[in-house]
Scaffold this motif. Structure first.
Motif, PDB file in Angstrom:
ATOM      1  N   ALA A   1      24.785 -53.564 -20.829  1.00 44.97           N
ATOM      2  CA  ALA A   1      23.579 -52.781 -21.458  1.00 44.97           C
ATOM      3  C   ALA A   1      24.106 -51.240 -21.715  1.00 44.97           C
ATOM      4  O   ALA A   1      23.666 -50.974 -22.718  1.00 44.97           O
ATOM      5  CB  ALA A   1      22.666 -52.807 -20.298  1.00 44.97           C
ATOM      6  N   GLU A   2      25.097 -51.065 -21.016  1.00 42.61           N
ATOM      7  CA  GLU A   2      25.489 -49.386 -21.418  1.00 42.61           C
ATOM      8  C   GLU A   2      26.126 -49.501 -22.696  1.00 42.61           C
ATOM      9  O   GLU A   2      25.802 -48.417 -23.448  1.00 42.61           O
ATOM     10  CB  GLU A   2      26.483 -49.034 -20.330  1.00 42.61           C
ATOM     11  CG  GLU A   2      25.827 -48.740 -18.732  1.00 42.61           C
ATOM     12  CD  GLU A   2      27.019 -48.457 -17.716  1.00 42.61           C
ATOM     13  OE1 GLU A   2      28.155 -48.812 -17.784  1.00 42.61           O
ATOM     14  OE2 GLU A   2      26.532 -47.967 -16.571  1.00 42.61           O
ATOM     15  N   LYS A   3      26.834 -50.409 -23.064  1.00 45.76           N
ATOM     16  CA  LYS A   3      27.712 -50.782 -24.381  1.00 45.76           C
ATOM     17  C   LYS A   3      26.576 -50.689 -25.343  1.00 45.76           C
ATOM     18  O   LYS A   3      26.769 -50.109 -26.335  1.00 45.76           O
ATOM     19  CB  LYS A   3      28.620 -51.911 -24.329  1.00 45.76           C
ATOM     20  CG  LYS A   3      29.981 -51.513 -23.616  1.00 45.76           C
ATOM     21  CD  LYS A   3      30.655 -52.626 -23.384  1.00 45.76           C
ATOM     22  CE  LYS A   3      31.914 -52.442 -22.643  1.00 45.76           C
ATOM     23  NZ  LYS A   3      33.088 -53.892 -22.483  1.00 45.76           N
ATOM     24  N   LEU A   4      25.549 -51.341 -25.158  1.00 42.06           N
ATOM     25  CA  LEU A   4      24.580 -51.585 -26.112  1.00 42.06           C
ATOM     26  C   LEU A   4      23.699 -50.526 -26.463  1.00 42.06           C
ATOM     27  O   LEU A   4      23.409 -49.856 -27.714  1.00 42.06           O
ATOM     28  CB  LEU A   4      23.590 -52.710 -25.688  1.00 42.06           C
ATOM     29  CG  LEU A   4      22.368 -53.083 -26.779  1.00 42.06           C
ATOM     30  CD1 LEU A   4      22.767 -53.425 -28.182  1.00 42.06           C
ATOM     31  CD2 LEU A   4      21.558 -54.194 -26.334  1.00 42.06           C
ATOM     32  N   ALA A   5      23.439 -49.513 -25.365  1.00 43.46           N
ATOM     33  CA  ALA A   5      22.678 -48.318 -25.291  1.00 43.46           C
ATOM     34  C   ALA A   5      23.605 -47.392 -26.164  1.00 43.46           C
ATOM     35  O   ALA A   5      23.070 -46.640 -26.938  1.00 43.46           O
ATOM     36  CB  ALA A   5      22.625 -47.753 -23.817  1.00 43.46           C
ATOM     37  N   GLU A   6      24.854 -47.427 -25.692  1.00 44.82           N
ATOM     38  CA  GLU A   6      25.747 -46.326 -26.463  1.00 44.82           C
ATOM     39  C   GLU A   6      25.809 -46.755 -27.821  1.00 44.82           C
ATOM     40  O   GLU A   6      25.899 -45.668 -28.645  1.00 44.82           O
ATOM     41  CB  GLU A   6      27.231 -46.323 -25.793  1.00 44.82           C
ATOM     42  CG  GLU A   6      28.173 -45.625 -26.417  1.00 44.82           C
ATOM     43  CD  GLU A   6      29.660 -45.600 -25.668  1.00 44.82           C
ATOM     44  OE1 GLU A   6      30.538 -45.090 -26.231  1.00 44.82           O
ATOM     45  OE2 GLU A   6      29.848 -46.335 -24.854  1.00 44.82           O
ATOM     46  N   ALA A   7      25.989 -47.707 -28.262  1.00 48.14           N
ATOM     47  CA  ALA A   7      25.967 -48.428 -29.879  1.00 48.14           C
ATOM     48  C   ALA A   7      24.815 -47.973 -30.487  1.00 48.14           C
ATOM     49  O   ALA A   7      24.879 -47.389 -31.519  1.00 48.14           O
ATOM     50  CB  ALA A   7      26.264 -49.839 -29.788  1.00 48.14           C
ATOM     51  N   LEU A   8      23.612 -48.003 -29.906  1.00 48.66           N
ATOM     52  CA  LEU A   8      22.504 -47.766 -30.411  1.00 48.66           C
ATOM     53  C   LEU A   8      21.990 -46.023 -30.416  1.00 48.66           C
ATOM     54  O   LEU A   8      21.201 -45.457 -31.090  1.00 48.66           O
ATOM     55  CB  LEU A   8      20.959 -48.254 -29.739  1.00 48.66           C
ATOM     56  CG  LEU A   8      21.193 -49.891 -30.109  1.00 48.66           C
ATOM     57  CD1 LEU A   8      20.325 -50.606 -29.030  1.00 48.66           C
ATOM     58  CD2 LEU A   8      20.553 -50.016 -31.505  1.00 48.66           C
ATOM     59  N   GLY A   9      22.977 -45.346 -29.456  1.00 47.68           N
ATOM     60  CA  GLY A   9      22.594 -43.835 -29.103  1.00 47.68           C
ATOM     61  C   GLY A   9      21.380 -43.719 -28.439  1.00 47.68           C
ATOM     62  O   GLY A   9      20.459 -42.740 -28.528  1.00 47.68           O
ATOM     63  N   GLY A  10      21.148 -44.739 -27.520  1.00 43.15           N
ATOM     64  CA  GLY A  10      19.885 -44.582 -26.533  1.00 43.15           C
ATOM     65  C   GLY A  10      20.328 -44.278 -25.181  1.00 43.15           C
ATOM     66  O   GLY A  10      21.379 -44.108 -24.906  1.00 43.15           O
ATOM     67  N   ASP A  11      19.143 -44.758 -24.428  1.00 40.13           N
ATOM     68  CA  ASP A  11      19.138 -44.435 -22.947  1.00 40.13           C
ATOM     69  C   ASP A  11      19.278 -45.747 -22.250  1.00 40.13           C
ATOM     70  O   ASP A  11      18.415 -46.559 -22.672  1.00 40.13           O
ATOM     71  CB  ASP A  11      17.965 -43.400 -22.342  1.00 40.13           C
ATOM     72  CG  ASP A  11      18.535 -41.954 -22.908  1.00 40.13           C
ATOM     73  OD1 ASP A  11      19.220 -41.404 -22.502  1.00 40.13           O
ATOM     74  OD2 ASP A  11      17.748 -41.614 -24.073  1.00 40.13           O
ATOM     75  N   LEU A  12      19.633 -45.792 -21.195  1.00 43.62           N
ATOM     76  CA  LEU A  12      19.686 -46.837 -20.237  1.00 43.62           C
ATOM     77  C   LEU A  12      18.654 -46.717 -19.046  1.00 43.62           C
ATOM     78  O   LEU A  12      18.682 -45.527 -18.604  1.00 43.62           O
ATOM     79  CB  LEU A  12      21.265 -47.139 -19.349  1.00 43.62           C
ATOM     80  CG  LEU A  12      21.091 -48.429 -18.551  1.00 43.62           C
ATOM     81  CD1 LEU A  12      21.381 -49.565 -19.619  1.00 43.62           C
ATOM     82  CD2 LEU A  12      22.397 -47.941 -17.840  1.00 43.62           C
ATOM     83  N   ALA A  13      17.717 -47.828 -18.813  1.00 43.16           N
ATOM     84  CA  ALA A  13      16.982 -47.780 -17.968  1.00 43.16           C
ATOM     85  C   ALA A  13      16.665 -49.069 -17.232  1.00 43.16           C
ATOM     86  O   ALA A  13      17.639 -50.120 -17.352  1.00 43.16           O
ATOM     87  CB  ALA A  13      15.539 -47.430 -18.805  1.00 43.16           C
ATOM     88  N   ALA A  14      15.676 -49.365 -16.342  1.00 42.51           N
ATOM     89  CA  ALA A  14      15.654 -50.435 -15.493  1.00 42.51           C
ATOM     90  C   ALA A  14      14.175 -50.706 -14.941  1.00 42.51           C
ATOM     91  O   ALA A  14      13.575 -49.893 -14.889  1.00 42.51           O
ATOM     92  CB  ALA A  14      16.742 -50.375 -14.238  1.00 42.51           C
ATOM     93  N   SER A  15      14.066 -52.110 -14.505  1.00 45.56           N
ATOM     94  CA  SER A  15      12.878 -52.305 -13.690  1.00 45.56           C
ATOM     95  C   SER A  15      13.163 -52.040 -12.252  1.00 45.56           C
ATOM     96  O   SER A  15      14.402 -51.821 -11.901  1.00 45.56           O
ATOM     97  CB  SER A  15      12.698 -53.737 -13.970  1.00 45.56           C
ATOM     98  OG  SER A  15      13.803 -54.705 -13.558  1.00 45.56           O
ATOM     99  N   ARG A  16      12.085 -52.294 -11.382  1.00 46.78           N
ATOM    100  CA  ARG A  16      12.313 -51.534 -10.044  1.00 46.78           C
ATOM    101  C   ARG A  16      13.336 -52.153  -9.302  1.00 46.78           C
ATOM    102  O   ARG A  16      13.909 -51.628  -8.391  1.00 46.78           O
ATOM    103  CB  ARG A  16      10.908 -51.679  -9.511  1.00 46.78           C
ATOM    104  CG  ARG A  16      11.123 -51.275  -7.953  1.00 46.78           C
ATOM    105  CD  ARG A  16       9.473 -51.258  -7.447  1.00 46.78           C
ATOM    106  NE  ARG A  16       9.597 -50.944  -6.039  1.00 46.78           N
ATOM    107  CZ  ARG A  16       8.465 -50.643  -5.158  1.00 46.78           C
ATOM    108  NH1 ARG A  16       7.158 -50.637  -5.949  1.00 46.78           N
ATOM    109  NH2 ARG A  16       8.675 -50.219  -3.946  1.00 46.78           N
TER     110      ARG A  16
END
Length: 324
Positions: free
Chosen positions: A223-238
């Motif tokens: 997920a970190e690699k996908l967020a980095e590719a998109l220029g986005g932030d990493l988040a999560a469910s509880r």
């Protein structure tokens, strides 16, 4: 005959609670469907009246009194009761916040009415409004119709409407209304201060969020690699934050942050109601889950039914190609 809609504008020491803009949007939609006008009321913050008057409303009622400088349920209930009796609306619309939940039932009881609380949507048919709220931990939706006698008190869940969809106007009339506050039986303590979040996801344009389906902390790298590719932030469910795989300030949902980014990618998130309330107003939602019956697909704009461990790396590589 009662008519019109009254919106309660919530604030904290004169600073607008932005969920009130969502209630303006809700009231405007309800008013459009019922051919009724909407007005707003502000208690103890006359400086906010001009800002709210910039929306498409019939009028803004500013009710001020020394006892309204700090919130107490006694003072707010007294003032709100007087405003409701003076305006005589068909509907009173509020946000389902801790403050409204504290004093709104008290006001409704003075009119021998119940409170239709925590609604997620509404519909109008034949001139009658139906309000929908979740029950049994989100497993069922209940449609609630008022008995028709005014006023009907309704609170909407945060995120049920979008604040940026509240229609601006040419300047509503500001009505200064004197109110009388009876004995206030309590003295407010200093307000609770939440710890400042290290990450403010509410300002993010792109969010990649992970759930139980990621299986282990080591797999967060996908997920970190996908967020980095998109220029986005990493988040999560509880569950991810409860397991301490990500810090609590990355949590999205009813006990975390509420977000509405341009793009929200949910990876391995089934879509429990507690999570959905925190992200359902995202402009575009993409869900990746192996379960075709996962509730997240009910609100997703695009869905990938499949193994996230196969889908996410492919998606990441394709995005990198587009950017190269």
């Amino acid at each position: 005959m009662s008519n019109g809609i009254l919106i309660f504008i919530e604030h904290k020491s004169g600073t607008l609670n932005k969920t009130s803009l969502e209630e303006i949007a809700a009231a405007q939609k309800l008013g459009s469907d019922l051919a009724q006008k909407a007005s707003a009321v502000i208690l103890g913050a006359p400086s906010l009246a001009q800002d709210i008057a910039g929306y498409d409303l019939e009028k803004v009622i500013s009710a001020d009194h020394a006892q309204l400088a700090e919130y107490t349920p006694d003072a707010y209930a007294d003032a709100m009761e007087q405003v409701v009796r003076a305006v005589d609306p068909q509907y009173v619309i509020m946000s389902h916040t801790y403050l409204a939940r504290d004093f709104a039932p008290k006001v409704a009881a003075r009119f021998a009415k119940g409170l239709i609380g925590d609604c997620i949507r509404m519909s109008v048919e034949g001139g009658k409004a139906t309000f929908t709220r979740r029950i049994f931990l989100g497993k069922l939706d209940a449609d609630v119709v008022s008995d028709g006698n005014a006023p009907t008190f309704v609170t909407f869940q945060s995120g049920a409407f979008r604040g940026d969809q509240a229609v601006k106007g040419s300047g509503a009339v500001i009505d200064q209304m004197p109110v009388d506050v009876k004995e206030v039986r309590m003295k407010p303590e200093p307000p609770f201060q939440e710890a400042k979040q290290a990450v403010d996801l509410s300002k993010a344009d792109i969010i990649v969020a992970v759930g139980r389906g990621i299986k282990s902390k080591d797999n967060l790298a996908l997920a970190e690699k996908l967020a980095e590719a998109l220029g986005g932030d990493l988040a999560a469910s509880r569950p991810i934050c409860d397991a301490e795989w990500l810090p609590i300030d990355r949590q999205i949902g009813s006990s975390g942050q509420t977000v509405a980014p341009k793009l929200y990618i949910a990876i391995g998130i089934s879509g429990a109601i507690q999570h959905l309330v925190g992200m359902k107003n995202s402009q575009t939602i993409v869900a990746i889950n192996k379960d075709p019956e996962a509730p997240i697909f009910d609100i997703a704009d695009y869905g990938i039914v499949g193994d996230l461990f196969e889908a996410v790396p492919v998606l990441t590589e394709e995005i990198k190609k587009l950017k190269s």
